[in-house]
Design a protein around this motif. Structure first.
Motif, PDB file in Angstrom:
ATOM      1  N   GLU A   1     -12.827   8.459 -46.435  1.00 56.88           N
ATOM      2  CA  GLU A   1     -14.101   7.933 -46.940  1.00 56.88           C
ATOM      3  C   GLU A   1     -14.444   6.620 -46.264  1.00 56.88           C
ATOM      4  O   GLU A   1     -15.605   6.376 -45.896  1.00 56.88           O
ATOM      5  N   LYS A   2     -13.455   5.773 -46.070  1.00 59.53           N
ATOM      6  CA  LYS A   2     -13.673   4.487 -45.420  1.00 59.53           C
ATOM      7  C   LYS A   2     -14.110   4.670 -43.967  1.00 59.53           C
ATOM      8  O   LYS A   2     -15.051   4.012 -43.496  1.00 59.53           O
TER       9      LYS A   2
ATOM     10  N   THR B   1     -13.017  13.748 -37.733  1.00 62.42           N
ATOM     11  CA  THR B   1     -12.166  12.962 -38.632  1.00 62.42           C
ATOM     12  C   THR B   1     -10.707  13.390 -38.473  1.00 62.42           C
ATOM     13  O   THR B   1     -10.421  14.528 -38.081  1.00 62.42           O
TER      14      THR B   1
ATOM     15  N   CYS C   1     -21.586  11.297 -46.673  1.00 60.30           N
ATOM     16  CA  CYS C   1     -21.412  10.659 -45.359  1.00 60.30           C
ATOM     17  C   CYS C   1     -21.390  11.684 -44.242  1.00 60.30           C
ATOM     18  O   CYS C   1     -21.948  11.450 -43.159  1.00 60.30           O
TER      19      CYS C   1
ATOM     20  N   LEU D   1     -15.132   9.504 -54.476  1.00 61.73           N
ATOM     21  CA  LEU D   1     -14.745   9.450 -53.063  1.00 61.73           C
ATOM     22  C   LEU D   1     -15.068  10.755 -52.348  1.00 61.73           C
ATOM     23  O   LEU D   1     -15.597  10.753 -51.222  1.00 61.73           O
TER      24      LEU D   1
ATOM     25  N   ILE E   1      -7.743  10.738 -48.627  1.00 65.99           N
ATOM     26  CA  ILE E   1      -9.133  10.755 -49.080  1.00 65.99           C
ATOM     27  C   ILE E   1      -9.747   9.368 -48.955  1.00 65.99           C
ATOM     28  O   ILE E   1     -10.870   9.206 -48.469  1.00 65.99           O
TER      29      ILE E   1
ATOM     30  N   ARG F   1     -17.713   6.143 -43.823  1.00 63.71           N
ATOM     31  CA  ARG F   1     -18.710   5.147 -44.204  1.00 63.71           C
ATOM     32  C   ARG F   1     -18.904   4.117 -43.087  1.00 63.71           C
ATOM     33  O   ARG F   1     -20.038   3.702 -42.796  1.00 63.71           O
TER      34      ARG F   1
ATOM     35  N   ASN G   1     -18.771  10.929 -51.891  1.00 60.30           N
ATOM     36  CA  ASN G   1     -19.170  10.038 -50.795  1.00 60.30           C
ATOM     37  C   ASN G   1     -18.853  10.645 -49.442  1.00 60.30           C
ATOM     38  O   ASN G   1     -19.620  10.500 -48.486  1.00 60.30           O
ATOM     39  N   ILE G   2     -17.700  11.321 -49.364  1.00 56.87           N
ATOM     40  CA  ILE G   2     -17.315  11.975 -48.109  1.00 56.87           C
ATOM     41  C   ILE G   2     -18.333  13.046 -47.734  1.00 56.87           C
ATOM     42  O   ILE G   2     -18.763  13.157 -46.579  1.00 56.87           O
TER      43      ILE G   2
END
Length: 258
Positions: A97-98, A87, A69, A62, A93, A101, A65-66
């Motif tokens: 991440e959601k 953000t 992204c 995660l 977290i 994305r 991915n953050i």
């Protein structure tokens, strides 16, 4: 969490009690029971360690991915000429991440839409410039166009369409007049331009500014020829009338000749 821990301990106690009963029924010696208990403990510890490791891996994925992204968002915001994406600092977290994305997907779609519209506008522009013999709209195809660029391009293409319609109307009107004059003058098209004008396939004719001007010149030339012919005819008619008078031709004969 305390309730969950109590439930786990309760499950563990029930399992150990069941194992002790089974071992006692089987008749396993105390020494072996201790060994088996130690094996159970190791199994439980390994299972919990594995679960913790899996969740740690999930957390690392995660976070990775953050990071990815964020970098992609920075690039997309620059390409789309947008402000940086902010953000929520207090978000978890997983939620961060959601959100990141989802924002990347939105901006990627915006980028695709703009590029597709640019491509469509360029195709229309090429077609219209081919018909009108004008220059292509100046725009950098290597970057993502801004909303202002697309709006300006739309208006440019719309103006070309309007110009095409105007010139097409002028061409059709003057073509009709030219064909009628050629028939009246018994004139056969003897140049490539004249043949293009009277050609049945109107799409063949280029609606360039020079061609429209040449079309007007041809029409004026034919009109001048007709005017000259009319003047000659008028002069000849006048001479015939004079001769009729001198020869005292009867009115009936004059009418049949006329």
């Amino acid at each position: 969490s305390e309730v969950l821990a109590a439930e786990v301990v309760s499950c563990l106690n029930r399992a150990m009690a069941a194992l002790r009963d089974i071992w006692e029924e089987i008749g396993i010696p105390e020494e072996q029971r201790l060994e088996r208990t130690d094996v159970v403990k190791k199994h439980i510890k390994n299972l919990l360690d594995m679960m913790v490791a899996e969740e740690e891996n999930l957390k690392e994925r995660l976070l990775k991915n953050i990071t990815v992204c964020r970098k992609e968002l920075d690039t997309l915001c620059r390409e789309l000429q947008l402000g940086p994406f902010e953000t929520e600092e207090e978000s978890t977290i997983l939620q961060m991440e959601k959100n990141l994305r989802a924002r990347v997907e939105v901006l990627q779609k915006q980028k695709r839409d703009r590029k597709q519209e640019l491509k469509a506008l360029q195709e229309q522009d090429r077609d219209l410039c081919g018909v009108l013999s004008t220059s292509l709209f100046s725009i950098d195809s290597g970057r993502v166009p801004s909303l202002e660029d697309l709006d300006c391009y739309r208006r440019h293409v719309a103006s070309l369409n309007t110009l095409k319609e105007q010139r097409q109307e002028v061409f059709v009107t003057k073509k009709r007049q030219i064909i009628l004059l050629m028939e009246e003058l018994d004139h056969t098209p003897d140049t490539s331009f004249e043949r293009d004008v009277v050609c049945e396939d109107e799409e063949v004719f280029s609606l360039s500014e020079d061609n429209i001007m040449a079309l007007q010149d041809l029409l004026q030339l034919l009109e001048s020829r007709r005017a000259l012919n009319e003047a000659v005819c008028a002069e000849l008619r006048a001479r015939i009338i004079v001769l009729w008078e001198r020869l005292q031709i009867p009115e009936e004969e004059r009418e049949s000749s006329a």
